[in-house]
Design an enzyme around this catalytic site. Structure first.
Site, PDB file in Angstrom:
ATOM      1  CE1 TYR A  19      -3.235   2.829   0.456  1.00 63.36           C
ATOM      2  CE2 TYR A  19      -2.859   2.679   2.771  1.00 63.36           C
ATOM      3  CZ  TYR A  19      -3.536   3.311   1.415  1.00 63.36           C
ATOM      4  OH  TYR A  19      -4.547   4.376   1.774  1.00 63.36           O
ATOM      5  CB  CYS A  20       0.920   4.331   0.037  1.00 59.58           C
ATOM      6  SG  CYS A  20       1.507   6.081   0.122  1.00 59.58           S
ATOM      7  CG  LEU A  21       7.208   4.460   0.889  1.00 59.91           C
ATOM      8  CD1 LEU A  21       7.621   4.932  -0.396  1.00 59.91           C
ATOM      9  CD2 LEU A  21       7.710   5.685   1.959  1.00 59.91           C
ATOM     10  N   GLY A  40       3.906  -0.203  -1.196  1.00 56.87           N
ATOM     11  CA  GLY A  40       3.721  -0.694  -2.517  1.00 56.87           C
ATOM     12  C   GLY A  40       5.013  -0.558  -3.469  1.00 56.87           C
ATOM     13  CB  ILE A  72      -3.373  -0.794  -2.662  1.00 53.20           C
ATOM     14  CG1 ILE A  72      -3.636  -2.199  -2.724  1.00 53.20           C
ATOM     15  CG2 ILE A  72      -4.449   0.168  -2.221  1.00 53.20           C
ATOM     16  CD1 ILE A  72      -4.220  -2.802  -1.314  1.00 53.20           C
TER      17      ILE A  72
END
Length: 582
Positions: free
Chosen positions: A313-315, A317, A341
């Site tokens: 998720y985000c960083l 990811g 994500i």
């Protein structure tokens, strides 16, 4: 089991100590913004505008037209059938109250919107100005105008005046009390009012599980199954370390982790430690090795001989993509699939976050972090708030302090107030390698001294973007299609960076579009993708679950909790200790 060599002190960009110290001392007065960066942007704009007489004449004509439109509207504004001469922008909800259609507030709002439109024209499209400087000037002008919006003042806001009349001024008294209370909490460092209703481990992050592994940087949580059988491939969740991991495990009805567990998946989640000044020399390699690679080794020890569905998720990811590329280079095939994500892998178009990142701004942030040893969470949160200031700043000011209402506190707001710090060396590397140099997308990002490339990744990919993402704009996330050669399912969901992801089934007004591109299929640019992708109503969670099922084996027996024979016995109940660090 996982082991590590000690890290040496950071020698990257040493710089004169006196200069760094001086810049760090100025930071509180500039709110962490590089004044040099701002000055260069406005110098670029003013210089080019001053030598372009045709553009000056055009702007002068537009100013005259705006004044004329405003005066004509003011004359007619008392008529009931008077139509506005300008409409607010799509997401501007400041003037939706019925009172704004009545005189004199209709004339006031129209005058403001005309002024706003003129400044938009004045700061955009000036020939010769660099795109980055143009965006900075436009953003700054917009923020200044938003501060002066008639919606922010008692005497020019009909909704506030109406409420004041009805309550005999009680709303303003309550608003003042709200302001004093918030100021006191800010000065004392106390949590936001309402946060006591959302305690981590009691109301949030309550999905049952055990911490089965801990190192200096992460705790790894294995969640207790709630079904009689589970899919054989475990799911490993890699959250961003900018905020606490429980964005994916909020209240039970908003928990993606609980949803996965209840649907028969063995789920592991990483919980990052909250760094202190002593951790200033932790770097991106540490986060990769002590984070993803250690967690993956533990998961494979608990569930041996099975591949893993990795979710970032985000960083988190972005880091997962780096790990997957490095693993592929070494013929490490432990990943069954990779889900990214709201995670960027190409940073050429990072949206409005780019406004806060150029060489001057990064150098200024480096000096702040050098002095403290970390980037404070409040500074990161402030940047995100200004990117969406109408929703996150001015609308709350109106509601809390002018209307005298408290914005209802939620689990997502509690999580958003629970920030983390970013180590000096890691964040410096991240800003330079990703935002300034775009090393990952360019095939220059080094792991163990050798560059990695996402084209080496062999497992199927599921990418998720959100329509109103100010942190990882979906068109930037979509660039993943240009960097990989595997089957890629891309899904675009309604909402923003967090609300679009916290998207359980049953919520009204949610929708998504999705399309799978085969590894040998043609590339579709974002606009073509929008036309081709099938639209569905509802949450994206069931679609992703079906995709995971299609890439998993048949259900079977439950795995053990940890691997005691390998020294991986449960240590603490979830959510563990690291998530509670302040």
């Amino acid at each position: 089991m996982p082991h590590h060599r000690p890290r040496s002190a950071d020698s990257h960009h040493p710089g004169p100590t006196l200069d760094r110290w001086a810049h760090a001392q100025l930071s509180p007065f500039t709110r962490g913004v590089s004044t040099a960066s701002l000055r260069m942007a406005f110098d670029d704009w003013v210089t080019h505008l001053s030598i372009n007489p045709a553009e000056q004449l055009t702007l002068f004509q537009l100013a005259l037209q705006s004044v004329q439109q405003g005066l004509n509207y003011a004359v007619q504004s008392q008529r009931n059938d008077c139509k506005p001469c300008i409409e607010p922008m799509v997401h501007d909800t400041r003037f939706t109250h019925a009172g704004w259609q009545q005189w004199p507030f209709n004339a006031i709002s129209q005058s403001f919107l005309l002024t706003q439109q003129w400044w938009q024209d004045a700061t955009m499209g000036v020939r010769g100005v660099s795109p980055h400087h143009e965006a900075v000037v436009n953003f700054t002008a917009r923020q200044c105008l938003d501060m002066l919006s008639p919606a922010n003042f008692v005497l020019t806001n009909p909704e506030v005046l109406e409420r004041t009349q009805k309550t005999m001024g009680a709303n303003l008294r309550q608003g003042f009390q709200n302001w004093v209370e918030d100021l006191q909490r800010l000065q004392s460092g106390a949590a936001t009012k309402g946060a006591e209703l959302y305690e981590v481990g009691r109301h949030l992050a309550v999905t049952p599980g055990q911490v089965i592994y801990r190192n200096h940087l992460i705790e790894l949580i294995q969640y207790t199954p709630t079904t009689q059988q589970v899919r054989p491939e475990p799911v490993l969740i890699v959250p961003s370390w900018i905020m606490k991991y429980y964005i994916l495990d909020l209240s039970p009805h908003n928990s993606l982790i609980k949803y996965l567990v209840d649907q028969g998946h063995t789920v592991f989640a990483m919980s990052w430690a909250n760094p202190t000044a002593d951790d200033r020399d932790l770097d991106m390699d540490d986060y990769l090795r002590m984070g993803i690679m250690d967690a993956l080794e533990v998961v494979c020890a608990v569930v041996p001989r099975l591949k893993v569905h990795a979710v970032g998720y985000c960083l988190g990811g972005t880091l997962l993509a780096i790990a997957a590329a490095a693993m592929a280079r070494e013929a490490d095939d432990r990943l069954a699939s990779m889900t990214l994500i709201a995670a960027q892998t190409d940073f050429t178009e990072p949206g409005e976050l780019e406004l806060f990142i150029d060489d001057s701004q990064v150098a200024h942030l480096e000096d702040i972090m050098w002095d403290r040893g970390y980037l404070d969470s409040a500074q990161m949160a402030g940047a995100f708030q200004w990117m969406n200031s109408n929703d996150l700043i001015w609308s709350r000011l109106l509601k809390n302090y002018l209307l005298g209402e408290r914005t209802p506190f939620s689990d997502l707001m509690a999580w958003n107030a629970d920030g983390t710090r970013l180590p000096y060396r890691m964040h410096t590397q991240y800003l330079h390698r990703m935002f300034l140099k775009n090393d990952l997308a360019s095939g220059r990002y080094p792991v163990n001294g050798k560059p990695v490339a996402l084209t080496d990744v062999q497992c199927p990919i599921y990418g998720i973007g959100t329509v109103r993402d100010h942190v990882a704009p979906w068109r930037s996330v979509h660039k993943l299609h240009l960097l990989t050669h595997v089957d890629t399912t891309f899904l675009l969901t309604s909402g923003g960076h967090n609300v679009g992801i916290v998207n359980p089934p049953g919520l009204p007004g949610r929708s998504y579009q999705v399309l799978t591109r085969r590894h040998d299929g043609p590339y579709l640019d974002p606009e073509a993708w929008l036309q081709a992708a099938v639209r569905h109503e509802g949450s994206w969670w069931p679609h992703w679950l079906a995709w995971l099922k299609a890439h998993s084996g048949e259900v079977g027996p439950l795995p053990a909790m940890g691997a005691p024979d390998m020294g991986l016995s449960p240590m603490d109940d979830a959510p563990g200790q690291y998530v509670l660090q302040k």
